[in-house]
Design a protein around this motif. Structure first.
Motif, PDB file in Angstrom:
ATOM      1  N   UNK A 239      -1.766  28.650   6.265  1.00 40.93           N
ATOM      2  CA  UNK A 239      -2.703  28.984   7.327  1.00 40.93           C
ATOM      3  C   UNK A 239      -3.604  27.787   7.578  1.00 40.93           C
ATOM      4  N   UNK A 240      -3.516  27.252   8.774  1.00 44.55           N
ATOM      5  CA  UNK A 240      -4.259  26.030   9.079  1.00 44.55           C
ATOM      6  C   UNK A 240      -5.537  26.342   9.831  1.00 44.55           C
ATOM      7  N   UNK A 241      -6.638  25.749   9.400  1.00 43.83           N
ATOM      8  CA  UNK A 241      -7.873  25.745  10.176  1.00 43.83           C
ATOM      9  C   UNK A 241      -7.918  24.428  10.932  1.00 43.83           C
ATOM     10  N   UNK A 242      -8.100  24.489  12.239  1.00 46.77           N
ATOM     11  CA  UNK A 242      -8.202  23.265  13.014  1.00 46.77           C
ATOM     12  C   UNK A 242      -9.476  22.523  12.643  1.00 46.77           C
ATOM     13  N   UNK A 243      -9.406  21.198  12.704  1.00 44.99           N
ATOM     14  CA  UNK A 243     -10.589  20.397  12.412  1.00 44.99           C
ATOM     15  C   UNK A 243     -11.684  20.727  13.417  1.00 44.99           C
ATOM     16  N   UNK A 244     -12.875  21.021  12.915  1.00 43.75           N
ATOM     17  CA  UNK A 244     -13.983  21.363  13.788  1.00 43.75           C
ATOM     18  C   UNK A 244     -13.909  22.768  14.347  1.00 43.75           C
ATOM     19  N   UNK A 245     -13.153  23.660  13.678  1.00 44.97           N
ATOM     20  CA  UNK A 245     -13.007  25.028  14.177  1.00 44.97           C
ATOM     21  C   UNK A 245     -14.344  25.765  14.131  1.00 44.97           C
ATOM     22  N   UNK A 246     -14.559  26.646  15.120  1.00 44.83           N
ATOM     23  CA  UNK A 246     -15.785  27.440  15.154  1.00 44.83           C
ATOM     24  C   UNK A 246     -15.829  28.453  14.022  1.00 44.83           C
ATOM     25  N   UNK A 247     -14.649  28.889  13.574  1.00 44.27           N
ATOM     26  CA  UNK A 247     -14.539  29.803  12.441  1.00 44.27           C
ATOM     27  C   UNK A 247     -13.625  29.174  11.398  1.00 44.27           C
ATOM     28  N   UNK A 248     -13.919  29.370  10.145  1.00 40.61           N
ATOM     29  CA  UNK A 248     -13.050  28.895   9.063  1.00 40.61           C
ATOM     30  C   UNK A 248     -12.478  30.084   8.316  1.00 40.61           C
ATOM     31  N   UNK A 249     -11.382  29.836   7.606  1.00 39.96           N
ATOM     32  CA  UNK A 249     -10.803  30.890   6.789  1.00 39.96           C
ATOM     33  C   UNK A 249     -11.789  31.415   5.761  1.00 39.96           C
ATOM     34  N   UNK A 250     -12.560  30.508   5.155  1.00 39.97           N
ATOM     35  CA  UNK A 250     -13.538  30.926   4.154  1.00 39.97           C
ATOM     36  C   UNK A 250     -14.614  31.817   4.772  1.00 39.97           C
ATOM     37  N   UNK A 251     -15.037  31.481   5.990  1.00 43.39           N
ATOM     38  CA  UNK A 251     -16.049  32.287   6.672  1.00 43.39           C
ATOM     39  C   UNK A 251     -15.527  33.701   6.926  1.00 43.39           C
ATOM     40  N   UNK A 252     -14.261  33.791   7.333  1.00 39.39           N
ATOM     41  CA  UNK A 252     -13.701  35.099   7.653  1.00 39.39           C
ATOM     42  C   UNK A 252     -13.449  35.916   6.388  1.00 39.39           C
ATOM     43  N   UNK A 253     -13.052  35.258   5.302  1.00 36.65           N
ATOM     44  CA  UNK A 253     -12.902  35.999   4.051  1.00 36.65           C
ATOM     45  C   UNK A 253     -14.245  36.541   3.584  1.00 36.65           C
TER      46      UNK A 253
ATOM     47  N   UNK B 161      -8.737  32.564  15.679  1.00 38.54           N
ATOM     48  CA  UNK B 161     -10.134  32.155  15.535  1.00 38.54           C
ATOM     49  C   UNK B 161     -10.244  30.808  14.834  1.00 38.54           C
ATOM     50  N   UNK B 162      -9.387  30.589  13.835  1.00 38.40           N
ATOM     51  CA  UNK B 162      -9.448  29.345  13.068  1.00 38.40           C
ATOM     52  C   UNK B 162      -8.845  28.157  13.806  1.00 38.40           C
ATOM     53  N   UNK B 163      -8.317  28.386  14.998  1.00 37.37           N
ATOM     54  CA  UNK B 163      -7.797  27.309  15.834  1.00 37.37           C
ATOM     55  C   UNK B 163      -8.657  27.085  17.069  1.00 37.37           C
ATOM     56  N   UNK B 164      -9.799  27.773  17.144  1.00 39.72           N
ATOM     57  CA  UNK B 164     -10.722  27.619  18.262  1.00 39.72           C
ATOM     58  C   UNK B 164     -11.785  26.598  17.875  1.00 39.72           C
ATOM     59  N   UNK B 165     -11.803  25.462  18.551  1.00 40.61           N
ATOM     60  CA  UNK B 165     -12.703  24.368  18.191  1.00 40.61           C
ATOM     61  C   UNK B 165     -13.661  24.070  19.334  1.00 40.61           C
ATOM     62  N   UNK B 166     -14.588  23.181  19.049  1.00 44.13           N
ATOM     63  CA  UNK B 166     -15.519  22.753  20.091  1.00 44.13           C
ATOM     64  C   UNK B 166     -14.815  22.007  21.210  1.00 44.13           C
ATOM     65  N   UNK B 167     -13.592  21.555  20.974  1.00 45.18           N
ATOM     66  CA  UNK B 167     -12.812  20.859  22.005  1.00 45.18           C
ATOM     67  C   UNK B 167     -11.924  21.820  22.788  1.00 45.18           C
ATOM     68  N   UNK B 168     -11.815  23.057  22.312  1.00 44.40           N
ATOM     69  CA  UNK B 168     -10.946  24.028  22.950  1.00 44.40           C
ATOM     70  C   UNK B 168     -10.019  24.663  21.935  1.00 44.40           C
TER      71      UNK B 168
END
Length: 419
Positions: free
Chosen positions: A220-234, A376-383
């Motif tokens: 499960x990849x979190x995009x760099x600069x994602x608005x949500x992280x896996x750790x946050x959601x856990x 959610x973990x692929x939503x970044x400030x860049x899109x």
């Protein structure tokens, strides 16, 4: 009898190395999926010859784990380790003082700890088995040192057995053209696992990102600069949901149908909204997103979600469908309590205040939201950096805007006194 030691007869498909000219074979799997057995049997396959004293393809191996104790206890002496898998006449001898295994045919395996990458500087090998690479604290350094050490023979190779984690070294390894991978969930090895273990972990982790990683063996990849992280959601996960003051269903409509169309995001959320806004808490209850069903299909799915959770309102974005969205919903249920919302800002600008609610610990997640959380973990400030449109995230944003952000703005609005 030889049959118990003929691994090709007993093995699952993911435990056997693929053909071809690969350099690294990565065995990705959930907990208990048989990764250790695959690594130990691969070592046997490259070390053993036709007879107990005949040489195999490789003679100098490295066994690398997070610590020396884990190499010894899991890779060497474990229930699925090298010694347990080896037939008596080919079983290597463990030299504790030298931290080596020595086979009857003269092949040797030296053990290394990932806490000491420099320990790999100097020795050279024609094969290596690496265990749980994704959890090593000094993974990049140790992996690099191992690559320089794999320089003996005509075709040095490495087998990597690991539960996937979102770490750079594993992602880079999987992306390399010289890497092949096999994959299996925990369930693939259920015949060798306690039924009570499977029942417990299914009940506790099914439908969560942690479950997809640790049980399904999915990276499960979190995009760099994602608005949500896996750790946050856990951290946002709850086992049960309290009584709620409001429940809504939010829809990000798909104006066309068919298999290639975007999905229609449908998310159910509720909130406790007693007291000032800083005391409010939201709960994401369900993701009922559908795809390929056409407008009337998603309208019926959204109304079914309202009935299932007792929602008081359906909220739908109308930027794409306009009046058609309401018309379709009224076709499915003429009396549906409906509010249209129109996006005046981009997806990221709308999502950022919702992400801030998560950072403040004011949103909680129930089970069964893995696909939504992946987006959610692929939503970044860049899109959005995933495939297609973030339909589920859009629906989530509208739901939490309706429950938390818009009411809070009205609550804070100063009241005008009429004299």
């Amino acid at each position: 009898m030889a049959l118990p030691f003929l691994f090709e007869f007993w093995a699952h498909a993911h435990q056997l190395p693929p053909g071809g000219g690969w350099r690294s074979w990565v065995v990705l799997g959930g907990r208990g999926a048989g990764k250790t057995r695959a690594g130990a049997e691969w070592v046997r396959s490259v070390v053993e010859g036709a007879g107990p004293t005949e040489g195999g393809r490789c003679r100098r191996l490295a066994l690398v784990g997070e610590t020396f104790d884990q190499v010894r206890d899991v890779m060497v002496f474990g229930d699925s380790g090298i010694l347990a898998c080896s037939p008596p006449d080919r079983r290597p001898v463990w030299k504790a003082g030298e931290r080596r295994l020595i086979w009857p045919n003269g092949a040797e395996a030296q053990t290394f700890s990932a806490h000491d990458p420099e320990g790999l500087r100097g020795p050279q090998f024609d094969a290596a088995w690496v265990d749980e690479l994704a959890k090593w604290k000094r993974a990049e350094e140790t992996w690099d040192m191992l690559q320089f050490a794999l320089r003996l023979g005509e075709d040095p190779r490495v087998c990597v057995t690991t539960t996937p984690r979102n770490v750079g070294v594993l992602k880079a390894l999987l992306a390399a053209s010289s890497t092949v991978a096999t994959h299996a969930p925990t369930e693939a090895n259920r015949a060798n696992l306690a039924a009570s273990f499977l029942a417990e972990v299914r009940a506790r982790y099914a439908g969560t990102r942690l479950g997809r990683q640790e049980l399904d063996g999915i990276l499960l990849a979190d995009a760099e600069g994602a608005l949500w992280s896996g750790a946050m959601l856990e951290a946002a996960r709850v086992a049960s949901v309290p009584a709620l003051d409001r429940v809504v269903v939010a829809v990000d409509p798909s104006v066309s149908g068919g298999a290639g169309a975007d999905a229609c995001g449908i998310v159910v959320a509720g909130a406790q909204v007693q007291g000032p806004p800083q005391d409010w808490r939201a709960y994401v209850l369900a993701d009922r997103t559908v795809q390929g069903v056409g407008p009337l299909g998603w309208a019926r799915a959204a109304i079914a979600a309202m009935e299932e959770f007792g929602a008081e309102r359906l909220v739908a974005e109308v930027n794409q469908g306009g009046q058609l969205v309401e018309e379709v919903l009224r076709q499915a249920d003429p009396m549906v309590p409906y509010r249209s919302v129109r996006a005046a800002r981009g997806k990221v600008a709308r999502a950022e205040p919702v992400a801030a609610l998560y950072e403040q610990g004011r949103v909680r997640h129930g089970a069964g939201l893995a696909d939504l959380e992946d987006q959610m973990c692929l939503m970044t400030a860049r899109g959005f950096e995933g495939r297609g449109s973030p339909d589920r995230v859009d629906a989530l944003v509208w739901a939490l805007h309706e429950l938390m952000i818009a009411p809070a703005a009205r609550w804070r609005r100063p009241r005008v006194r009429v004299l």
